[in-house]
Design a protein around this motif. Sequence first.
Motif, PDB file in Angstrom:
ATOM      1  N   PHE B 226       6.246 -12.554   1.602  1.00 48.00           N
ATOM      2  CA  PHE B 226       5.187 -11.579   1.352  1.00 48.00           C
ATOM      3  C   PHE B 226       5.015 -10.684   2.555  1.00 48.00           C
ATOM      4  N   GLN B 230      -0.105 -14.071   5.751  1.00 46.83           N
ATOM      5  CA  GLN B 230      -0.891 -15.082   5.041  1.00 46.83           C
ATOM      6  C   GLN B 230      -0.208 -15.521   3.763  1.00 46.83           C
ATOM      7  N   PRO B 232      -0.508 -16.029   0.008  1.00 46.24           N
ATOM      8  CA  PRO B 232      -1.419 -15.515  -1.023  1.00 46.24           C
ATOM      9  C   PRO B 232      -2.038 -16.624  -1.857  1.00 46.24           C
ATOM     10  N   GLU B 267       1.203 -10.197  -6.459  1.00 40.32           N
ATOM     11  CA  GLU B 267       0.962 -10.252  -5.019  1.00 40.32           C
ATOM     12  C   GLU B 267       1.980  -9.421  -4.237  1.00 40.32           C
TER      13      GLU B 267
END
Lengths: 359, 294, 122
Positions: B226, B230, B232, B267
């Motif tokens: 991603f 962080q 998701p 995401e």
Amino acid sequence: MIDAKKIVRTRHHELLVLLILAAGLTLAIFGLNYRQTFHGYASRPTESQYLDSQRENVRQLRKEGDRQAARDAAHESYASFVKSNYQLYFHYGNDPMPTDHNGLTVNIYFILAAYAVGVLVAAMDGLGGFDRFLAGLGIARRKLYWAKMRVFLPLIGGLSLAVPGLMLILFYLTFPARLINLTATGMLAILVYNFALTVTAFIFGHTLGQLIGRPLVLAVGATLLIPLLANGLEHATVLWSALTHWLNIGGSFLRPGEAYWWLLAGCLVVSGGAAWLGARLYRSVSMERRRTLLTAPHLRWPLVIGVTLLLTLNFGTVGAHGLQPWPTLVWPLLGLAVGLAWQFWPAVTAVTRRLQRVD
Amino acid sequence: MKLTAQHLTKTIGEKKVLSQVEFSWQTGEIVGLVGRNGAGKTTLMRTLVDQYHADHGQVAIDDQDLTAVPEARQQLIYIDPTEVFFARLTLAKLGRLYALGYPTFDQARYRSLLADNDLVLAQRYGELSKGYQALVVMALNLASAVPLILLDEPFDGLDLFIREMIVKAVIDEVADGQRGFLIASHDLAELDGLADRVLFLKRGTISKTVTLEAVRDEAAKLQLVFPAMQIPAAVRQYGQILNVQGRVITALFSPYTAAVEAALTAEQPVLIEKLPLSLSDLFRSEYAEEVHHD
Amino acid sequence: MDDPRYKTLAYYERLVLQIKREVVQGVRVPGDKLPSVRDMAKAVQLNPNTVAKAYKQLEAQGVIEVQPGRGTFIGAQTAATAEEKQRVRPAFEAAVVSAKAAGVTLNELQAWLNAQFEEGQA
């Protein structure tokens, strides 16, 4: 149908052969002893030689002035001389079993061998994993226990009768019957006694082996039990005769004397109890406990009590000067202390826990 | 022939090794049993064959409770490779003893299995190398002709050829539907292709039963990257994180439905890649909390 | 079976694909007898149920046919039905989309397609 006895027999083939060899060995030992006796008898002085030497002896004693001794010496006939020196058995007082002179009464070697084999079978099977194999076969554990007993007991019982039996046959074939000096009941008493003691020794040893899982502790404990039990029995009979007057005098394993029937009864109780306990243990002990110090934890206090009793009997009750009250009290107190320590004192329980290799 | 275990509980020393274990297993099935070291796989097997008395619970074969009908246990065999009583026995005597204990034992098969591997009947079991000992145990198990066979680490320490031979033998036995195997193993790769079902033993109980083919149909192991550092929410919600290295997240999504896929693509991952899903991944996800993470 | 392209698939799917490839390449021709479930399982070291599942799928797709009492054989490969083609299309389109997203050009895609079709022709 699975033949459990055949499995046990196949597994313990070598031990069974060992037992037969042990019996044969004891037969050889007694045979050789008898050979000496026989040789002694065969080369005994003739009647005239005896009478000559007797006359010499009497003359000597008269010269020394000992007239009483001289008279006694003159009294002993040749027949009674032969009997007192060479007879195989003699009967003492009210003893049901004759006392051995040169004959065989108690085959102590084979009794000890049976005891050792009993311990060995239990230890090999439990610690070696054979019991685990048997457990998975789908036979009730109770049946497995009795299959084991039915493989060993007939052989042990049979051998315990065979050795004295064969010796007796040997005596009657080679020795003058009046010198053997045995009644039918006397013969029976000897055979029954050997049978009872040998069978009891095996069962007792086997149950002991089931109870104690640490091999070293078992070996040492089983060995120490022998003198403790023998000596304890002697003291017990002395106590019994002193307290109840049902016995005139004490006895021992080798020379039971008047305690003969008490010992036989004791054998019945011990072998029955040990077999019952053995069957119970075999059924209920889960194999992960098999290598622990005491395989059945709830038998801890009975064990402590039993050992205390034995030690009290040995070192407490009867001493050099007869019955001694104070040591008799000390030993039970000691036993109680040990038992409580085992139960509660953290240091001791930690040690025993380390000895519990539970797997 | 079906074995069912219910509420099996066993405490050893102070540890509750088995706690309410429940499972079933029948002939024609190869069931795998996995767990961490000391999880209780061997304890479970020893309890099934009554070496250990269970504290609670029952084991039944075809609805016959084994404590009530001990004879029913003749349908089950377990040779514990660590607790052999026959180290000093010759292979011949071993065969005789097992033939006496298991009436359906095929002595000819036992001998031919040994002969095929150049084992001599006069050799003593204890003198053999570990691999050959495992072979002998396997020969005993197969020759016994007992329907339900427990195997404890059967591939341990075996070379490739012996291992393939054993796998072939197991497959052969099961193909008829007359035999069942319950295999406890650390060799997850081997169990992967071999087992119909795998039981996961965790904290004394069967925490999960997995039918591998079904899992591969419905679940997916994905490698995701991603944009942000962080992880998701969607990943945490639908999946079990197996590994994180920098920005690369490896996670297991069971089940992996279209909805889950949509949630993940929402995401906006830089990368989504499907990775092979193996029993090791399932193992890793099941025991994740027992491992220290860096 | 160990083809790295098939690693994400279930074992039975791999076996299905392997047999299909063998048919495409001409390694197995229509009329060839397939090993029994048991023998195939032993050969590839898989659970017989897995192999059985693969055979069932192959049979459903018409790749193989079971002749009772005689065995399992590679079926005559009739022209794929339009239905079959429709079934495969979404997977193909998804693969193309992923490839495009990864930056694969049309030329590269064509090269890959050619390689696939040439594979069995040697």
